[in-house]
Scaffold this motif. Structure first.
Motif, mmCIF file in Angstrom:
data_model
loop_
_atom_site.group_PDB
_atom_site.id
_atom_site.type_symbol
_atom_site.label_atom_id
_atom_site.label_comp_id
_atom_site.label_asym_id
_atom_site.label_seq_id
_atom_site.Cartn_x
_atom_site.Cartn_y
_atom_site.Cartn_z
ATOM 1 N N LEU A 1 36.451 -2.147 32.675
ATOM 2 C CA LEU A 1 37.303 -2.907 33.730
ATOM 3 C C LEU A 1 36.569 -4.199 34.366
ATOM 4 O O LEU A 1 35.632 -4.040 34.300
ATOM 5 C CB LEU A 1 36.951 -1.932 34.849
ATOM 6 C CG LEU A 1 37.882 -2.177 36.458
ATOM 7 C CD1 LEU A 1 39.395 -1.486 36.149
ATOM 8 C CD2 LEU A 1 37.815 -1.136 37.639
ATOM 9 N N TRP A 2 37.827 -5.081 35.111
ATOM 10 C CA TRP A 2 37.276 -5.677 35.254
ATOM 11 C C TRP A 2 38.246 -6.851 36.368
ATOM 12 O O TRP A 2 38.695 -5.831 37.359
ATOM 13 C CB TRP A 2 38.588 -7.371 34.952
ATOM 14 C CG TRP A 2 37.458 -7.390 32.953
ATOM 15 C CD1 TRP A 2 38.415 -6.893 31.598
ATOM 16 C CD2 TRP A 2 36.618 -8.300 32.165
ATOM 17 N NE1 TRP A 2 37.590 -6.952 31.469
ATOM 18 C CE2 TRP A 2 37.065 -8.189 30.725
ATOM 19 C CE3 TRP A 2 35.646 -9.313 32.910
ATOM 20 C CZ2 TRP A 2 36.488 -9.034 30.449
ATOM 21 C CZ3 TRP A 2 35.748 -9.600 32.482
ATOM 22 C CH2 TRP A 2 34.928 -9.750 30.785
ATOM 23 N N LEU A 3 37.248 -6.644 37.485
ATOM 24 C CA LEU A 3 37.474 -6.983 39.050
ATOM 25 C C LEU A 3 37.537 -8.750 39.214
ATOM 26 O O LEU A 3 36.622 -9.229 39.314
ATOM 27 C CB LEU A 3 36.963 -6.210 39.675
ATOM 28 C CG LEU A 3 36.237 -4.902 40.199
ATOM 29 C CD1 LEU A 3 35.873 -4.184 41.576
ATOM 30 C CD2 LEU A 3 38.018 -4.398 40.450
ATOM 31 N N LEU B 1 42.315 -13.483 31.462
ATOM 32 C CA LEU B 1 42.297 -11.642 31.047
ATOM 33 C C LEU B 1 43.946 -11.629 31.138
ATOM 34 O O LEU B 1 44.133 -10.114 31.693
ATOM 35 C CB LEU B 1 41.661 -11.399 32.659
ATOM 36 C CG LEU B 1 40.108 -11.887 32.416
ATOM 37 C CD1 LEU B 1 40.172 -10.783 33.925
ATOM 38 C CD2 LEU B 1 39.583 -11.553 31.521
ATOM 39 N N ARG B 2 44.648 -12.703 30.954
ATOM 40 C CA ARG B 2 45.801 -12.423 30.783
ATOM 41 C C ARG B 2 46.256 -11.429 29.470
ATOM 42 O O ARG B 2 45.587 -11.781 28.183
ATOM 43 C CB ARG B 2 47.170 -13.513 30.825
ATOM 44 C CG ARG B 2 48.297 -13.244 30.258
ATOM 45 C CD ARG B 2 49.369 -14.659 29.861
ATOM 46 N NE ARG B 2 49.051 -15.781 30.590
ATOM 47 C CZ ARG B 2 49.138 -16.893 30.555
ATOM 48 N NH1 ARG B 2 48.565 -16.846 29.444
ATOM 49 N NH2 ARG B 2 48.700 -17.407 31.038
ATOM 50 N N GLY B 3 47.225 -9.962 28.962
ATOM 51 C CA GLY B 3 47.472 -9.150 28.381
ATOM 52 C C GLY B 3 46.093 -8.098 28.710
ATOM 53 O O GLY B 3 46.574 -6.899 27.794
ATOM 54 N N TYR B 4 45.195 -8.583 29.523
ATOM 55 C CA TYR B 4 44.588 -6.972 29.610
ATOM 56 C C TYR B 4 45.035 -6.238 30.245
ATOM 57 O O TYR B 4 45.323 -6.500 31.210
ATOM 58 C CB TYR B 4 43.277 -7.721 30.067
ATOM 59 C CG TYR B 4 41.524 -8.428 29.365
ATOM 60 C CD1 TYR B 4 42.638 -9.442 27.931
ATOM 61 C CD2 TYR B 4 40.803 -7.697 29.056
ATOM 62 C CE1 TYR B 4 41.917 -9.387 27.370
ATOM 63 C CE2 TYR B 4 40.116 -8.810 28.278
ATOM 64 C CZ TYR B 4 40.753 -9.643 27.781
ATOM 65 O OH TYR B 4 39.797 -10.748 26.527
ATOM 66 N N GLU B 5 44.797 -4.751 30.197
ATOM 67 C CA GLU B 5 45.415 -3.965 31.202
ATOM 68 C C GLU B 5 44.419 -2.937 32.037
ATOM 69 O O GLU B 5 45.017 -2.875 32.769
ATOM 70 C CB GLU B 5 45.827 -2.938 29.467
ATOM 71 C CG GLU B 5 46.851 -2.891 29.033
ATOM 72 C CD GLU B 5 47.526 -1.841 28.172
ATOM 73 O OE1 GLU B 5 47.037 -0.651 28.507
ATOM 74 O OE2 GLU B 5 48.703 -1.828 27.656
ATOM 75 N N ASN B 6 43.096 -3.539 31.843
ATOM 76 C CA ASN B 6 41.818 -3.370 33.251
ATOM 77 C C ASN B 6 41.611 -4.213 33.371
ATOM 78 O O ASN B 6 40.629 -4.241 33.739
ATOM 79 C CB ASN B 6 40.972 -2.993 31.318
ATOM 80 C CG ASN B 6 40.204 -3.768 30.937
ATOM 81 O OD1 ASN B 6 40.485 -4.589 30.560
ATOM 82 N ND2 ASN B 6 39.104 -3.366 30.165
ATOM 83 N N VAL B 7 42.201 -4.673 33.921
ATOM 84 C CA VAL B 7 42.343 -5.480 35.302
ATOM 85 C C VAL B 7 43.156 -5.414 36.632
ATOM 86 O O VAL B 7 44.171 -5.093 36.343
ATOM 87 C CB VAL B 7 43.068 -7.293 34.282
ATOM 88 C CG1 VAL B 7 42.490 -8.288 36.001
ATOM 89 C CG2 VAL B 7 42.155 -7.541 33.209
ATOM 90 N N VAL B 8 41.955 -5.617 37.910
ATOM 91 C CA VAL B 8 42.619 -5.392 38.802
ATOM 92 C C VAL B 8 42.075 -7.248 39.955
ATOM 93 O O VAL B 8 41.148 -7.114 39.436
ATOM 94 C CB VAL B 8 41.907 -4.056 39.625
ATOM 95 C CG1 VAL B 8 42.334 -4.294 41.105
ATOM 96 C CG2 VAL B 8 41.662 -2.994 39.068
#
Length: 198
Positions: A150-152, A184-191
């Protein structure tokens, strides 16, 4: 009895392998320009671990299996090409060894591993790591770096960021904000979190 012991050992071994392949912990990376409050957020997570995690382990940028990084900063002179490539290769090796020896075992034990910045930050702010704007080697190494679960990304208007940290101009903070979004464009695990909030 001997047969039951062997079966117990086999069940336990299978459970350990299953836990290693699919750990119940989480590797979380916090990104954002200087002044958005990453350190405060990480300190809060460490003080009050979220359920179901059994604890929180934090790191700065990388596991640091090798010697701790020297003081980074834009004021220092950029490294040459060979030195930059060597530094990036050391980063990659450090991430892999650190992941196997430090991070993965903690994930298996249902811990939350939180990193203040991550390898990808080199692509956003290369001058911070004494690298020139051309980061082709860094991009080539990127697919080989263990990826967070996960990315915050902490974000705020550029004028707010620059008011919190004088070393970062509004123009530079705006550039970095754009780079984080593009990276991080296109990543689904980014908040993305509003850094203006408490």
């Amino acid at each position: 009895r001997q047969r039951f012991r062997v079966l117990d050992w086999l069940y336990e071994a299978r459970a350990r392998v299953r836990d290693w392949i699919s750990p119940s912990g989480l590797l979380l990376a916090c990104l954002g320009p200087v002044g958005v409050g990453k350190a405060s957020l990480i300190a809060a997570l460490k003080e009050r671990p979220l359920a179901p995690f059994r604890g929180v382990h934090t790191m700065e940028l990388r596991p640091k299996i090798f010697r701790a990084a020297s003081q980074e900063g834009t004021a220092q002179r950029p490294r040459g090409r060979l030195a930059t490539a060597a530094k990036l290769l050391m980063f990659a090796l450090d991430y892999w060894l650190g992941y196997c020896w430090q991070i993965r075992p903690r994930l298996v034990r249902t811990m939350l591993v939180v990193s203040n910045r991550y390898y990808d930050d080199v692509l956003v702010d290369p001058s911070r790591y004494r690298m020139r704007r051309s980061v082709a080697v860094a991009r080539a190494i990127l697919p080989w770096i263990p990826r967070p679960d996960l990315w915050l990304v902490l974000d705020a208007p550029s004028d707010v960021i620059s008011s919190r940290n004088a070393e970062l101009s509004a123009e530079e903070s705006s550039r970095q904000r754009g780079e984080y979004r593009r990276l991080l464009r296109g990543y689904e695990n980014v908040v993305v979190l509003d850094a203006r909030e408490p």
